[in-house]
Design a protein around this motif. Structure first.
Motif, PDB file in Angstrom:
ATOM      1  N   PHE A 299      55.397  50.245  42.086  1.00 39.04           N
ATOM      2  CA  PHE A 299      55.627  48.936  41.750  1.00 39.04           C
ATOM      3  C   PHE A 299      55.489  48.688  40.105  1.00 39.04           C
ATOM      4  N   THR A 300      56.117  47.723  39.474  1.00 35.49           N
ATOM      5  CA  THR A 300      55.844  47.483  37.983  1.00 35.49           C
ATOM      6  C   THR A 300      55.745  46.063  38.022  1.00 35.49           C
ATOM      7  N   VAL A 301      54.818  45.692  37.061  1.00 38.17           N
ATOM      8  CA  VAL A 301      54.464  44.196  36.812  1.00 38.17           C
ATOM      9  C   VAL A 301      54.891  44.148  35.293  1.00 38.17           C
ATOM     10  N   GLU A 302      55.662  43.074  34.914  1.00 34.24           N
ATOM     11  CA  GLU A 302      55.771  42.807  33.470  1.00 34.24           C
ATOM     12  C   GLU A 302      54.816  41.823  33.071  1.00 34.24           C
ATOM     13  N   ASN A 303      54.736  42.245  31.531  1.00 31.37           N
ATOM     14  CA  ASN A 303      53.836  40.861  30.785  1.00 31.37           C
ATOM     15  C   ASN A 303      52.661  40.868  31.551  1.00 31.37           C
ATOM     16  N   SER A 304      51.832  42.020  31.751  1.00 33.59           N
ATOM     17  CA  SER A 304      50.374  41.908  32.316  1.00 33.59           C
ATOM     18  C   SER A 304      49.723  42.983  31.725  1.00 33.59           C
ATOM     19  N   THR A 305      48.570  43.085  32.396  1.00 34.20           N
ATOM     20  CA  THR A 305      47.370  44.059  31.879  1.00 34.20           C
ATOM     21  C   THR A 305      46.967  44.631  33.185  1.00 34.20           C
ATOM     22  N   VAL A 306      46.053  45.623  33.055  1.00 33.76           N
ATOM     23  CA  VAL A 306      45.655  46.440  34.082  1.00 33.76           C
ATOM     24  C   VAL A 306      44.499  45.555  34.737  1.00 33.76           C
ATOM     25  N   GLU A 307      43.886  44.926  34.070  1.00 36.50           N
ATOM     26  CA  GLU A 307      42.714  43.697  34.623  1.00 36.50           C
ATOM     27  C   GLU A 307      43.334  42.746  35.523  1.00 36.50           C
ATOM     28  N   GLN A 308      44.624  42.277  35.144  1.00 34.71           N
ATOM     29  CA  GLN A 308      45.030  41.130  35.660  1.00 34.71           C
ATOM     30  C   GLN A 308      45.902  41.948  36.930  1.00 34.71           C
ATOM     31  N   VAL A 309      46.357  42.900  36.989  1.00 34.79           N
ATOM     32  CA  VAL A 309      46.911  43.556  38.308  1.00 34.79           C
ATOM     33  C   VAL A 309      45.918  43.721  39.236  1.00 34.79           C
ATOM     34  N   LEU A 310      44.780  44.336  38.951  1.00 35.35           N
ATOM     35  CA  LEU A 310      43.603  44.542  39.766  1.00 35.35           C
ATOM     36  C   LEU A 310      43.196  43.464  40.292  1.00 35.35           C
ATOM     37  N   ALA A 311      43.335  42.192  39.663  1.00 34.63           N
ATOM     38  CA  ALA A 311      42.804  40.827  40.274  1.00 34.63           C
ATOM     39  C   ALA A 311      43.745  40.355  41.425  1.00 34.63           C
ATOM     40  N   GLN A 312      44.952  40.638  41.207  1.00 37.60           N
ATOM     41  CA  GLN A 312      45.921  40.416  42.048  1.00 37.60           C
ATOM     42  C   GLN A 312      45.812  41.466  43.461  1.00 37.60           C
ATOM     43  N   ILE A 313      45.921  42.751  43.109  1.00 38.97           N
ATOM     44  CA  ILE A 313      46.080  43.624  43.976  1.00 38.97           C
ATOM     45  C   ILE A 313      44.796  44.063  44.994  1.00 38.97           C
ATOM     46  N   LEU A 314      43.581  44.025  44.571  1.00 37.50           N
ATOM     47  CA  LEU A 314      42.490  44.192  45.170  1.00 37.50           C
ATOM     48  C   LEU A 314      42.369  43.558  46.483  1.00 37.50           C
TER      49      LEU A 314
END
Length: 323
Positions: A299-314
């Motif tokens: 997947f790809t998430v625009e306008n985001s950071t690794v930390e933000q994606v981790l907070a959503q996906i974990l």
């Protein structure tokens, strides 16, 4: 033989021009499938050209495959009579080649993703296939194409890489039988393994070392993740495609259920998920607008950071306790 393979063969054998393409950021299945079908079509007198969904040179990872030098940039092509979309579940993943698809008289879609859409005119959609290259291999009989070691080599590489050396959950008795047929046609498995898994640049190993230095276990050790960013490629000299091995390097961690690689590229984050158990990581990727298989997805998430994606996906992955 699937009836849809016959329909695809009829459309292709009548074509006066064919362009063959796979998804953006092509992996071994994408490259192997495209080159195999291109070579097979040319062998029966059908003028076929392979192209890329990305506006850049083809990945050097598979430069040793027959037909690699035939690639033509999408911008240099006109819409063909028949456009073949391989290993591409939705037309948006055709990238810069999507306009060629839209301008073609006939569109043939050959894919094994469980979430593949029926865009185009002729659909060969078979989620039980281990790789799109396996479907291309089955198409050869309908095309009445000769048994060609170069075509077999491309199909074998597609099948080998999408089954993780025949170790993933998608490996079936049928895929092993097809692999044996490819070997009978002239493929040397040790040579393919050498080029695909045993030939790594020092830059690629340096990139892996960086990624492994950040390896983190989460969700009660059910998930292992790491990340890489633009500077890692600049400082190690690794090419973008040399990150392809990283999800599998994470996946070997003992006791985990899911491996996650995140790649920060500018303001976007790309994620690759691999499951070691029955966890459906494809459904997780689709939550972020991506897709894939139960055991492997992206997947790809625009306008985001690794930390933000981790907070959503974990919280969506096994072992999450809310901590």
């Amino acid at each position: 033989m699937l009836p849809s393979l016959h329909h695809a063969a009829v459309a292709l054998k009548r074509a006066s021009s064919v362009v063959v393409c796979a998804h953006v950021r092509p992996d071994g299945d994408a490259v192997g499938s495209v080159l195999a079908l291109t070579l097979a079509l040319r062998s029966v007198g059908v003028p076929a050209v392979p192209t890329l969904a990305d506006d850049r040179d083809p990945s050097e990872t598979y430069a040793w495959l027959p037909g690699y030098g035939l690639y033509v940039p999408a911008k240099d092509l006109e819409a063909p009579q028949v456009f073949v979309a391989l290993d591409t579940p939705i037309p948006e993943r055709l990238g810069v080649a999507q306009s060629l698809c839209e301008g073609a008289e006939t569109v043939v879609v050959i894919d094994h993703h469980p979430d593949a859409k029926e865009y185009g005119d002729v659909h060969v959609l078979e989620s039980s296939a281990a790789a799109t290259g396996e479907l291309v291999w089955q198409l050869l009989d309908a095309l009445e194409a000769p048994s060609d070691p170069d075509v077999a080599l491309c199909c074998y590489t597609a099948l080998l890489t999408d089954t993780g050396r025949f170790s993933f959950q998608n490996t079936t008795s049928a895929s092993l039988r097809h692999a044996a047929e490819m070997v009978d046609a002239g493929v040397d498995p040790s040579m393919v393994a050498l080029h695909t898994y045993q030939t790594r640049s020092s830059a690629s190993l340096a990139l892996e070392a960086r990624a492994m230095s950040r390896l983190t276990c989460a969700n009660g050790n059910a998930v292992a993740y790491t990340w890489v960013e633009d500077n890692d490629f600049v400082e190690t000299g690794a090419r973008p495609e040399e990150a392809e091995h990283l999800p599998e390097a994470i996946r070997v961690v003992e006791g985990i259920e899911v491996a996650l690689l995140l790649r920060q590229r500018g303001s976007e984050v790309r994620g690759n998920l691999r499951a070691k158990t029955s966890t459906d990581v494809g459904s997780v990727a689709r939550h972020f607008g991506g897709g894939g298989h139960r055991a492997a997805s992206g997947f790809t998430v625009e306008n985001s950071t690794v930390e933000q994606v981790l907070a959503q996906i974990l919280p969506m992955l096994p072992g999450w306790s809310g901590a």
